[in-house]
Design an enzyme around this catalytic site. Structure first.
Site, short mmCIF file in Angstrom:
data_model
loop_
_atom_site.label_atom_id
_atom_site.label_comp_id
_atom_site.label_asym_id
_atom_site.label_seq_id
_atom_site.Cartn_x
_atom_site.Cartn_y
_atom_site.Cartn_z
CB SER A 196 -0.95 -0.05 1.20
OG SER A 196 -1.94 0.94 1.11
CG ASP B 268 -2.90 -0.65 -2.38
OD1 ASP B 268 -2.92 0.52 -1.95
OD2 ASP B 268 -3.55 -1.57 -1.84
CG ASP C 270 -6.03 0.83 -0.59
OD1 ASP C 270 -5.14 1.71 -0.55
OD2 ASP C 270 -6.04 -0.15 0.18
CG ASP D 94 -2.57 4.00 -1.53
OD1 ASP D 94 -3.29 3.89 -2.54
OD2 ASP D 94 -2.67 3.24 -0.54
#
Length: 429
Positions: free
Chosen positions: A96, A232, A234, A230
């Site tokens: 993340s 990833d 999400d 960010d």
């Protein structure tokens, strides 16, 4: 004592130290026992360790008779959507917002992160160390069309959103949204200015993205609105036309009012966490909207949303779930929903954001040690005394790093700083 592998957002650690190929292989085998002879969709962000972990977890899964569909670089919410469409399990290899040396393993099922009970089941198998022997071996197949399925689904959700002529700046954090975000905004007609769109796995989140929103605020030249994701995909944080950062709390506030005006805000309720700013709570109350708080972590936000029937929830960090759009935090969907609210209202983002107070809030991380305890009489007294004076204090272990997070919120910044330092001294003594 049983080892706890899963934190608030899957398994996470520094690659080669606390997260290894050997562990990933075993996670694959453990998950494979649970899945049976089905299929698992695997996606990853851009980190250099992603290829190695992808190969290891795929080997574990196929050794248990599971077919693996490899999406390549794809945001976590895209993999979640694919698992929902195909009613299958999924794995995302990502840490993340963490730096490049970290990586992680997130497990999904039918669009949702797996529940604590299933995480415990995987951990139990990892601890036992012995796995079933399967006579059937699975296959690994490319599933690059998964990206197109996700983009198609997002465009269908926003088929009535026309961004022709809109100037939008995007910071892709050198991460997974490099495969999706620009294409979607351009398809909807926006003129797009892009920063940090490299897939060099050593650059992800480095001085950019949702954890460094000032980068976009300082660098965007043409955008009337900016979005910074960010690693990833999400999370998302916005930047308004005056180059002010608009955090997740304020985005939630704007969306809540917009959805309520459309009659789309279920039960006039929004879900936040213990870290949600009191300014947002006061703003929502004025608008006749209730805020429910839960533990930090988007999985807990989702649990509370499902329990309460709310369809909007999220965190200050930019994890925002719009449940009638997606079953997980999706930075791209959140950004498009925000654009939809702005277009519908005809107002500027800065006008909306300024209406939502943001009380001073300071967070400090203290390195966690074995002798450190939160069950401390001096600590309790500080918290009680601060609370009685109108300050909100949250002390909690991080779910992703070996630190204790101290957060204090109130209306006097100098006093907040004193309280934070006082708590730090007690914890470190």
């Amino acid at each position: 004592m049983r080892v706890k592998y899963f934190g608030t957002d899957g398994i996470r650690g520094i690659f080669g130290e606390t997260l290894t190929d050997e562990l990933a292989f075993k996670v694959g085998k453990a998950l494979g026992e649970i899945v049976g002879e089905g299929k698992v969709i695997v996606g990853k962000d851009t980190r250099v360790s992603g290829d190695s972990l992808e190969a290891a977890i795929s080997a574990g899964l196929t050794s248990m008779g599971v077919d693996v569909l490899l999406c390549g670089i794809l945001p976590t919410p895209a993999v979640a959507l694919l698992t929902r469409i195909t009613r299958s399990f999924g794995v995302v290899i990502s840490a993340s917002h963490n730096p490049p040396e970290y990586n992680g393993i997130k497990v999904l099922k039918g669009g949702y992160k797996i529940p604590d009970e299933m995480e415990a089941e995987i951990e139990k198998r990892l601890e036992n160390g012995s796995f079933l022997t399967r006579s059937v071996v699975g296959r690994t197949k490319s599933f690059r069309e998964g990206r197109d399925m996700y983009i198609g689904a997002v465009l269908e959700m926003f088929r009535d959103l026309d961004l022709t002529g809109e100037m939008v700046s995007l910071d892709l954090a050198n991460g997974a949204t490099t495969t999706t975000a620009r294409e979607v905004f351009e398809f909807l007609g926006a003129k797009v200015e892009v920063f940090n769109d490299s897939q060099d796995g050593l650059l992800i989140n480095q001085g950019c993205g949702a954890t460094h929103p000032r980068f976009l605020a300082e660098e965007m030249k043409n955008g009337k609105v900016g979005f910074t994701f960010d690693g990833d995909g999400d999370r998302v944080i916005a930047v308004d036309e005056e180059r002010n950062v608009v955090n997740g709390d304020r985005i939630i506030g704007i969306l809540a009012v917009g959805l309520k005006e459309e009659g789309r805000l279920n039960s006039d309720t929004v879900v936040g966490t213990v870290m949600t700013n009191g300014g947002l709570e006061d703003f929502l109350k004025e608008k006749g909207i209730r805020l429910l708080r839960t533990k930090v972590g988007d999985k807990y936000v989702l649990e509370k949303m499902l329990e309460s029937g709310a369809n909007l929830g999220g965190e200050r960090s930019g994890h925002i779930i719009i449940l009638d759009r997606s079953t997980t935090g999706d930075g791209l969907i959140t950004a498009l929903e925000l654009m939809r609210v702005l277009k519908r209202s005809g107002r500027k983002l800065s006008d909306f954001a300024k209406e939502i107070p943001d009380y001073p809030q300071i967070t400090k991380n203290v390195r966690r040690t074995e002798r450190m305890s939160l069950e401390n009489e001096n600590l309790r007294k500080i918290v009680e005394e601060s609370t009685s004076r109108g300050y909100r204090v949250v002390i909690r272990p991080s779910g992703t790093e070996p630190v204790i997070r101290i957060t204090v919120e109130g209306k006097d910044r100098e006093e907040i700083e004193k309280i934070v330092e006082e708590i730090s001294r007690v914890l470190e003594s």
